[in-house]
Design a protein around this motif. Structure first.
Motif, PDB file in Angstrom:
ATOM      1  N   ASP A   1      41.584 -31.815   6.586  1.00  0.00           N
ATOM      2  CA  ASP A   1      40.340 -31.916   5.832  1.00  0.00           C
ATOM      3  C   ASP A   1      40.574 -32.893   4.688  1.00  0.00           C
ATOM      4  OD1 ASP A   1      38.077 -31.697   4.325  1.00  0.00           O
ATOM      5  OD2 ASP A   1      37.960 -29.517   4.452  1.00  0.00           O
ATOM      6  N   LYS A   2      40.116 -34.100   4.884  1.00  0.00           N
ATOM      7  CA  LYS A   2      40.363 -35.145   3.888  1.00  0.00           C
ATOM      8  C   LYS A   2      39.503 -34.965   2.638  1.00  0.00           C
ATOM      9  CE  LYS A   2      41.691 -39.174   5.408  1.00  0.00           C
ATOM     10  NZ  LYS A   2      41.964 -40.428   6.161  1.00  0.00           N
ATOM     11  N   GLU A   3      38.549 -34.063   2.684  1.00  0.00           N
ATOM     12  CA  GLU A   3      37.755 -33.750   1.490  1.00  0.00           C
ATOM     13  C   GLU A   3      38.576 -32.941   0.488  1.00  0.00           C
ATOM     14  OE1 GLU A   3      34.559 -34.740   0.956  1.00  0.00           O
ATOM     15  OE2 GLU A   3      34.728 -35.871   2.816  1.00  0.00           O
ATOM     16  N   THR A   4      39.569 -32.206   0.998  1.00  0.00           N
ATOM     17  CA  THR A   4      40.338 -31.335   0.101  1.00  0.00           C
ATOM     18  C   THR A   4      41.787 -31.785  -0.058  1.00  0.00           C
ATOM     19  OG1 THR A   4      40.859 -29.821   1.911  1.00  0.00           O
ATOM     20  CG2 THR A   4      38.888 -29.334   0.607  1.00  0.00           C
TER      21      THR A   4
ATOM     22  N   SER B   1      44.634 -27.776   3.492  1.00  0.00           N
ATOM     23  CA  SER B   1      43.818 -28.821   4.127  1.00  0.00           C
ATOM     24  C   SER B   1      44.153 -29.063   5.589  1.00  0.00           C
ATOM     25  CB  SER B   1      43.999 -30.131   3.361  1.00  0.00           C
ATOM     26  OG  SER B   1      43.521 -30.001   2.048  1.00  0.00           O
TER      27      SER B   1
END
Ligand code: F3S
Length: 81
Positions: A7-10, A65
């Protein structure tokens, strides 16, 4: 079968996963991790001989992530596991 995706958002680019599982995780130009098996699509099965490294990397990620699931993610890291 097991699949993984970052999860590249986190992801905070801490850099741990690429040390734990260098054959599965690499970093983009911003230092964010991605799965090299399928360019972070979550669609290619983790090879059996790399699974424990991926599991270790997932446990070791400070922001949780690295997602792992029994089914393909199809580009979206929404599944827990
Ligand atoms: Fe990012 Fe976690 Fe790896 S923060 S660099 S996915 S260990």
């Amino acid at each position: 079968a097991k699949y993984t995706i970052v999860d590249k958002e986190t992801c905070i680019a801490c850099g741990a996963c690429g040390i734990t599982a260098p054959e599965v995780f690499d970093y983009d130009e911003n230092g964010l991790s991605f799965v090299t098996l399928d360019n972070n699509q979550g669609t290619v099965e983790i090879p059996d001989d790399l699974y424990y490294e991926v599991e270790d990397a997932s446990y070791g990620c400070p922001t949780d992530s690295i997602k792992i699931a029994d089914e393909p993610f199809n580009r979206t890291p929404v599944k827990a596991g």
